[in-house]
Enzyme design. Structure first.
Site, PDB file in Angstrom:
ATOM      1  N   TYR A 211       0.812  -1.209   0.000  1.00 17.63           N
ATOM      2  CA  TYR A 211       0.000   0.000   0.000  1.00 17.63           C
ATOM      3  C   TYR A 211       0.850   1.265   0.000  1.00 17.63           C
ATOM      4  O   TYR A 211       0.321   2.370   0.044  1.00 17.63           O
ATOM      5  CB  TYR A 211      -0.931   0.005   1.212  1.00 17.63           C
ATOM      6  CG  TYR A 211      -2.162  -0.854   1.050  1.00 17.63           C
ATOM      7  CD1 TYR A 211      -2.073  -2.119   0.484  1.00 17.63           C
ATOM      8  CD2 TYR A 211      -3.399  -0.418   1.479  1.00 17.63           C
ATOM      9  CE1 TYR A 211      -3.186  -2.926   0.350  1.00 17.63           C
ATOM     10  CE2 TYR A 211      -4.522  -1.225   1.355  1.00 17.63           C
ATOM     11  CZ  TYR A 211      -4.408  -2.475   0.795  1.00 17.63           C
ATOM     12  OH  TYR A 211      -5.517  -3.269   0.672  1.00 17.63           O
TER      13      TYR A 211
ATOM     14  N   ASP B 155      -2.366 -18.220   4.403  1.00 17.04           N
ATOM     15  CA  ASP B 155      -3.490 -19.033   3.947  1.00 17.04           C
ATOM     16  C   ASP B 155      -3.972 -19.973   5.048  1.00 17.04           C
ATOM     17  O   ASP B 155      -5.177 -20.178   5.234  1.00 17.04           O
ATOM     18  CB  ASP B 155      -3.140 -19.807   2.666  1.00 17.04           C
ATOM     19  CG  ASP B 155      -1.743 -20.372   2.655  1.00 17.04           C
ATOM     20  OD1 ASP B 155      -0.951 -20.029   3.553  1.00 17.04           O
ATOM     21  OD2 ASP B 155      -1.420 -21.155   1.746  1.00 17.04           O
TER      22      ASP B 155
END
Length: 352
Positions: A141, A224
């Protein structure tokens, strides 16, 4: 819940910038303001500054974040509340997300997102009680991206930035379990995620920390696997710290555990400023219908107050919101109810 506090003297006035921005932000930020105004003597005299930002503003003026908004926040506000922004998924020439820009301008380097369920009885321990701490101004970001044409086609590159910060440990230190879980993918991204993992693990050894975090346990989880375990056994997590992208996905996913994004608050926090922001987006599909859930914005106001050390006022808001959710009489459609935004706000105010 305790937060790292801004060093502030006793105030006679609390100056709060209000930035509704886009979509339902224009409906939920006024709800948060009304809640703050109802707290009476628990707070200093309140002064609100209405400020502009957003994609709608960009389409009208060519500017998503006016310089005046930034300067007023820096020079004329003690804290702020931000609503939501309708950033398009496609590239729009000249446009950049105003919330991302504000986080950089104000050095709000941590996005703190508590995800807490409401127990059926007030004295019961909630089934879900965790905090996701996102990098807010770094990772992907940081928005240092480039696109070049090569012989084999277009090639996109993004720079990741990682520095040492202690916010997640400060939060864990104030909680009973005192555990930080590092979320990463360093089994594949050994350099970038590896650096993030190593940086977080090194925080307790920083000279300026001087052993203060020795009681905080450190765990880690591949991202994950973390998502899978979040749904299967959320109780294993206390404070999760993650790069910006992973933290964004994890906290939105965790909202499903407590019923709705409309319940999940956040603050964008730095060392000298704090800005509350509901986790939900601008929700253009329900904009203007009067059915937006105001509770995430109201809870974000409470988090903002808690960060500013107005603990009693924050506790009152949280208790009122929890009562309304637990009672179930006034809930918006996202929670299976039929109430309007104003009905929910009135229910919270009555409880206050």
């Amino acid at each position: 819940m305790a937060f790292r506090s801004l060093a502030t003297a006793a105030r006679s006035t609390l100056r709060i910038g209000l930035i509704p921005a886009d979509g339902i932000g224009r409906e939920v930020i006024p709800a948060a303001r009304r809640t703050l105004e109802a707290l009476g003597s628990d707070l200093p005299k309140l002064e609100f500054r209405d400020l502009l930002a957003g994609f709608d503003l960009f389409t009208r003026t060519g500017t998503a974040l006016p310089r005046e908004t930034v300067e007023v926040l820096k020079e004329g506000c003690d804290a702020a509340l931000f609503g939501a922004v309708s950033s398009p998924s496609r590239k729009v020439a000249g446009y950049s997300s105003p919330i991302v820009a504000l986080r950089k301008e104000l050095d709000l380097y941590a996005n703190i997102r508590p995800v807490v369920s409401v127990a059926s009885e007030s004295e019961e321990r909630p089934a879900v009680d965790l905090i996701v701490v996102r990098e807010n101004t770094e990772c992907l970001y940081v928005k240092q991206e480039s696109l070049t044409q090569t012989a084999s086609g277009k090639e996109a590159r993004a720079t990741r930035l990682i520095t040492e910060r202690t916010m997640a440990f400060e939060l864990a230190l104030a909680r009973p379990r005192k555990q930080v879980t590092i979320i990463h993918k360093s089994n594949v991204l050994s350099v970038t995620d590896g650096l993030f993992r190593e940086t977080v693990r090194a925080v307790p050894q920083l000279l300026e920390v001087a052993g203060r975090f020795d009681s905080v346990a450190i765990a880690e989880q591949i991202v994950d696997s973390a998502v899978y375990r979040l749904f299967r056994e959320p109780e294993i997590y206390d404070v999760m710290v993650a790069p910006n992208l992973y933290g964004d996905i994890l906290s939105d996913a965790a909202a499903a555990l407590v019923g709705s994004l409309g319940l999940v608050p956040s603050v964008n926090a730095g060392d000298s400023f704090v800005m509350g922001e509901p986790v939900h987006g601008s929700a253009p599909d329900i904009e203007g219908q009067g059915i937006a859930n105001p509770l995430a914005a109201i809870r974000s106001a409470a988090l903002m107050l808690r960060h500013l050390k107005y603990q009693d006022a924050a506790d009152r808001i949280d208790a009122a919101v929890n009562h309304v959710v637990r009672e179930g009489q006034f809930l918006t459609p996202d929670l299976g109810g039929k109430s309007k935004t104003d009905d929910v706000v009135e229910a919270v105010l009555r409880r206050l």
